[in-house]
Design an enzyme around this catalytic site. Sequence first.
Site, mmCIF file in Angstrom:
data_model
loop_
_atom_site.group_PDB
_atom_site.id
_atom_site.type_symbol
_atom_site.label_atom_id
_atom_site.label_comp_id
_atom_site.label_asym_id
_atom_site.label_seq_id
_atom_site.Cartn_x
_atom_site.Cartn_y
_atom_site.Cartn_z
ATOM 1 C CB ALA A 38 17.571 -3.632 -25.309
ATOM 2 C CB ALA A 84 17.349 -6.178 -32.108
ATOM 3 C CB ALA A 85 20.435 -10.716 -32.899
ATOM 4 C CB THR A 127 23.993 -15.382 -39.436
ATOM 5 O OG1 THR A 127 25.285 -15.969 -39.514
ATOM 6 C CG2 THR A 127 23.137 -16.284 -38.543
ATOM 7 C CG ASP A 128 27.669 -17.279 -42.969
ATOM 8 O OD1 ASP A 128 27.569 -17.113 -41.732
ATOM 9 O OD2 ASP A 128 28.738 -17.099 -43.585
ATOM 10 C CD GLU A 129 27.983 -18.025 -37.052
ATOM 11 O OE1 GLU A 129 27.813 -18.806 -36.121
ATOM 12 O OE2 GLU A 129 28.687 -17.000 -36.978
ATOM 13 C CE1 TYR A 151 23.853 -14.795 -33.644
ATOM 14 C CE2 TYR A 151 25.382 -16.100 -34.969
ATOM 15 C CZ TYR A 151 24.575 -14.989 -34.818
ATOM 16 O OH TYR A 151 24.468 -14.072 -35.842
ATOM 17 C CE LYS A 155 20.202 -13.790 -36.573
ATOM 18 N NZ LYS A 155 19.658 -12.416 -36.354
ATOM 19 C CG ASN A 181 28.602 -8.055 -41.652
ATOM 20 O OD1 ASN A 181 27.989 -7.039 -41.930
ATOM 21 N ND2 ASN A 181 28.174 -9.252 -42.051
ATOM 22 C CG LEU A 207 44.775 -18.959 -34.687
ATOM 23 C CD1 LEU A 207 43.738 -18.043 -35.324
ATOM 24 C CD2 LEU A 207 46.073 -18.922 -35.516
ATOM 25 N NE ARG A 215 33.532 -18.894 -39.154
ATOM 26 C CZ ARG A 215 33.730 -20.198 -38.947
ATOM 27 N NH1 ARG A 215 34.148 -20.980 -39.940
ATOM 28 N NH2 ARG A 215 33.511 -20.737 -37.771
ATOM 29 N NE ARG A 274 33.439 -19.867 -31.260
ATOM 30 C CZ ARG A 274 33.296 -18.942 -32.212
ATOM 31 N NH1 ARG A 274 33.026 -19.285 -33.450
ATOM 32 N NH2 ARG A 274 33.438 -17.672 -31.938
ATOM 33 C CG HIS A 277 35.432 -23.281 -34.297
ATOM 34 N ND1 HIS A 277 36.733 -22.861 -34.139
ATOM 35 C CD2 HIS A 277 34.799 -22.273 -34.950
ATOM 36 C CE1 HIS A 277 36.876 -21.669 -34.670
ATOM 37 N NE2 HIS A 277 35.716 -21.293 -35.181
HETATM 38 P P1 NAD Z 1 25.665 -6.431 -32.364
HETATM 39 O O1 NAD Z 1 25.779 -7.434 -31.267
HETATM 40 O O2 NAD Z 1 26.790 -5.503 -32.633
HETATM 41 O O3 NAD Z 1 24.371 -5.518 -32.115
HETATM 42 C C1 NAD Z 1 23.158 -6.025 -31.662
HETATM 43 C C2 NAD Z 1 22.289 -4.852 -31.233
HETATM 44 O O4 NAD Z 1 21.013 -5.380 -30.825
HETATM 45 C C3 NAD Z 1 22.859 -4.069 -30.053
HETATM 46 O O5 NAD Z 1 22.755 -2.678 -30.294
HETATM 47 C C4 NAD Z 1 21.981 -4.487 -28.884
HETATM 48 O O6 NAD Z 1 21.860 -3.476 -27.887
HETATM 49 C C5 NAD Z 1 20.659 -4.762 -29.588
HETATM 50 N N1 NAD Z 1 19.808 -5.696 -28.833
HETATM 51 C C6 NAD Z 1 20.166 -6.888 -28.303
HETATM 52 N N2 NAD Z 1 19.113 -7.442 -27.667
HETATM 53 C C7 NAD Z 1 18.065 -6.586 -27.828
HETATM 54 C C8 NAD Z 1 16.709 -6.598 -27.400
HETATM 55 N N3 NAD Z 1 16.211 -7.612 -26.671
HETATM 56 N N4 NAD Z 1 15.912 -5.567 -27.746
HETATM 57 C C9 NAD Z 1 16.404 -4.526 -28.483
HETATM 58 N N5 NAD Z 1 17.697 -4.451 -28.887
HETATM 59 C C10 NAD Z 1 18.507 -5.465 -28.571
HETATM 60 O O7 NAD Z 1 25.290 -7.278 -33.643
HETATM 61 P P2 NAD Z 1 25.710 -7.062 -35.184
HETATM 62 O O8 NAD Z 1 27.028 -7.685 -35.418
HETATM 63 O O9 NAD Z 1 25.501 -5.634 -35.553
HETATM 64 O O10 NAD Z 1 24.631 -7.990 -35.900
HETATM 65 C C11 NAD Z 1 23.380 -7.458 -36.339
HETATM 66 C C12 NAD Z 1 22.567 -8.578 -36.941
HETATM 67 O O11 NAD Z 1 23.272 -9.165 -38.029
HETATM 68 C C13 NAD Z 1 22.266 -9.712 -35.960
HETATM 69 O O12 NAD Z 1 20.933 -10.137 -36.166
HETATM 70 C C14 NAD Z 1 23.246 -10.796 -36.340
HETATM 71 O O13 NAD Z 1 22.723 -12.086 -36.052
HETATM 72 C C15 NAD Z 1 23.391 -10.567 -37.836
HETATM 73 N N6 NAD Z 1 24.686 -10.994 -38.389
HETATM 74 C C16 NAD Z 1 25.855 -10.479 -37.954
HETATM 75 C C17 NAD Z 1 27.051 -10.892 -38.533
HETATM 76 C C18 NAD Z 1 28.387 -10.317 -38.133
HETATM 77 O O14 NAD Z 1 29.399 -10.695 -38.719
HETATM 78 N N7 NAD Z 1 28.464 -9.390 -37.177
HETATM 79 C C19 NAD Z 1 27.054 -11.847 -39.536
HETATM 80 C C20 NAD Z 1 25.836 -12.376 -39.951
HETATM 81 C C21 NAD Z 1 24.657 -11.920 -39.383
#
Ligand code: NAD
Length: 327
Positions: A38, A84-85, A127-129, A151, A155, A181, A207, A215, A274, A277
């Site tokens: 999106a 996507a999230a 996610t681990d969260e 969040y 998830k 990540n 901080l 983490r 936070r 947290h």
């Molecule tokens: P990000 O926020 O960088 O990217 C999310 C992407 O999803 C974006 O490109 C956004 O445009 C797209 N998006 C959001 N809403 C949308 C919708 N309604 N329709 C279509 N696209 C949509 O996220 P990320 O860090 O790349 O995380 C990716 C996945 O991994 C997520 O599901 C997140 O929960 C999970 N995750 C991330 C981490 C981390 O450390 N970043 C850790 C654990 C899990």
Amino acid sequence: MTTRILVTGGAGFIGSHYVRTLLGPDGPGDVRVTVLDALTYAGNPANLDAVRDHAGFSFVHGDICDARLAARLMAGHDQVVHFAAESHVDRSILGAAEFVRTNATGTQTLLDAALAAGVGTFVHVSTDEVYGSVPTGATPETAPLAPVSPYAASKASSDLIALSYHRTHGMDVRVTRCSNNYGHHHFPEKLIPRFVTTLLDGGTVPLFGDGLNVRDWLHIDDHVQGIELVRTAGTPGRVYNIGGGTELTNKELTGLLLDACGAGWDSVEYVEDRKGHDRRYCVDWSRIRDELGYRPRKDFATGLAETVAWYRENRAWWEPLLARAAL
Ligand code: NAD
């Protein structure tokens, strides 16, 4: 035979790395990839520049909550990898509605469309969260879900919905739950890219609380390795934790980032903690290790140095994003 994979959220941080890897020289070679994204504030078309002209790549600008679009796309795909999230905890504390819509309803919309179209494997990236805070030890996949932030709760909801499609309909759904990540192309609202970009500009970084929240850090190369193992060799209906093996307090991480950016502790401001947290996350990733042969390969010191170097060299990528990253 070529596998046609629909990757949602493929313009984001991790999804784009997954797509670049799949279509890169070390990828499986026998895949075509469609990204459905999106392009919210976190989605960035520039993240896909490296694969834009690849014959096996296509991009669809759209919302995962759009049931008609999802139905149309699923019909032409064999597998789904769902990234996507809405992904930023602090934003979910300010307003949870978009998190529930995208993360829970969006996942259900995709699952319905995949079920109707008879799509094969559906990998749901989580996610681990979802496990909540763990004072000691490591959380196995069998632990109860105890999410704290909106969040994490959204998830956890999406995980349960995804698994229900396996249990009810027999769909081949596989869930991954990874730790924090890090790496290049990380949107500068999250801790590491925020601190690095701020410190490179000579600014002050915040901080949270006492800085002792812990983490586990996972490089995006290793996360992609884990997802590929689950996609290609995982068991339907199974959850796989993916860990990085490097536990640090936020204060320890801050010290490493200050060193890497040539700054001192006078560049750090302690701010109010936070809300809600979580103190510590730590997943037990022995299942993916023992069943699928996963091992994190990226040494943290090397990965962090490479990440900081990438931000030094790619100001043109992150400078335009700073205004969008501000809460
Ligand atoms: P990000 O926020 O960088 O990217 C999310 C992407 O999803 C974006 O490109 C956004 O445009 C797209 N998006 C959001 N809403 C949308 C919708 N309604 N329709 C279509 N696209 C949509 O996220 P990320 O860090 O790349 O995380 C990716 C996945 O991994 C997520 O599901 C997140 O929960 C999970 N995750 C991330 C981490 C981390 O450390 N970043 C850790 C654990 C899990």
